[in-house]
Design an enzyme around this catalytic site. Sequence first.
Site, short mmCIF file in Angstrom:
data_model
loop_
_atom_site.label_atom_id
_atom_site.label_comp_id
_atom_site.label_asym_id
_atom_site.label_seq_id
_atom_site.Cartn_x
_atom_site.Cartn_y
_atom_site.Cartn_z
N TYR A 295 0.73 -1.20 0.52
CA TYR A 295 -0.22 0.24 -0.31
C TYR A 295 1.05 1.74 -0.12
O TYR A 295 1.87 1.43 0.90
CB TYR A 295 -0.61 -0.22 1.34
CG TYR A 295 -2.23 1.02 0.86
CD1 TYR A 295 -3.41 0.45 1.29
CD2 TYR A 295 -2.69 2.34 1.52
CE1 TYR A 295 -4.41 1.23 0.56
CE2 TYR A 295 -3.14 2.91 1.49
CZ TYR A 295 -4.21 2.58 1.04
OH TYR A 295 -5.28 3.56 1.35
N TYR A 345 -5.58 5.70 -7.34
CA TYR A 345 -6.03 4.91 -5.74
C TYR A 345 -6.84 4.71 -5.32
O TYR A 345 -8.28 5.82 -5.20
CB TYR A 345 -5.72 6.72 -4.66
CG TYR A 345 -5.60 6.81 -3.70
CD1 TYR A 345 -4.98 5.95 -2.76
CD2 TYR A 345 -6.10 7.55 -2.69
CE1 TYR A 345 -5.00 5.66 -1.30
CE2 TYR A 345 -6.49 7.34 -1.44
CZ TYR A 345 -5.91 6.50 -0.86
OH TYR A 345 -5.95 6.38 0.73
#
Length: 393
Positions: A295, A345
């Site tokens: 991430y 994102y």
Amino acid sequence: MKKSFAGQIAIVGIGATEFSKCSGRSTLRLAVECSDAAIRDAGLAPEHIDGAVLFAHEENPEIEVARNLGIKALTHFSCIPHGGGAACGTIHQAALAVHSGAAKCVLVYRAFNERSGFRFGAGVQDRMPGPTPVEVDFGWSSPFGLLTPAQWVAMFARRYMYEYDATSEDFGRVAVVCRKHAATNPRAFFYQRPITLDDHQKSRWIVKPLHLLDCCQESDGGQALIVTTLERARDLRQPPAVIASAVQGSSEDQQMMKSYYRRQISGIPEMGLCARQLWEDTGLGPQDMQTAILYDHFTPLILPQLEEFGFCRRGEAKEFIKDGNIELGGKLPVNPHGGQIGEAYIHGMNGIAEGVRQVRGTSVNQVSNVENVLVTAGTAVPTSALILSRDRR
């Protein structure tokens, strides 16, 4: 102790919209589009779906998505909290639902207009104060100017630099690799737009020590996945991506984005908790991962993730990255799709989809001989992680 669903549940469908800065349509439309694509990718029909798991921040309720898709009935529905930390937690929850028999096929999705609509990265300065635990928590940091995710993460980054002699260039190497991978991914927002370390160093400051190119991009788009039993998956259209394990983690003195009161803040103990569970549950270790989807909402927090999972020792991630180990062809290619820095994102959900493609062998930046893929969720928050594996039947 081995989790009961480990190795018995699989992801069988993935679907996404395009990723953009202005989708031009409602978030419900995005959610329905990506969910419909995932169902069709699996070779299923809407009437086969009887479960749904989504983010607590998701603004498209499962009942609205179900109505628009033509799903007849839902026997399980649930939400996972904590923003991007929920990404792999949704798969964990879906696997539990399927394994328990609460549902047979579970739809997981995340859809938003985060750039053209509600901007999570804009900060909390306009939020009304109140006596809730969340607002009181902000009351301890907002008066000192800590108002945005970039500012919150900058505190961790600065301490990591102090303890381990890391530099802005070390963070920049993460951005360069992600943009390099995105440059060959036609789905990525930054397709054909690689950067150099010099570009990173010359990009404007957002908040020191974070440059603009240390930050992921706010994006519009949707990503959906379908989860069912491995037994059922073997009769469907796509090779199953077996959920070898999926876990969640929240550690001592945990706060949302601002766990500053711990004795040490240069690590990510909740991610370390996820790592220990995954390795124990699967019997696998860092040496068994051919690629990892980490991430990357901000580049600095890639480094402690590599350390928490044991790919290198504490404080040595900067050397691990410097040696090219996280590039395609390296020891551990990270984010072959370009990550959230380079592709989009979507709160980590597009990273899980890339993990599925790597297991299927269909990624545009396919890593050789993939047997296992590590996927992580948001950092600096209560989080989650999973391992996807090939079906070894």
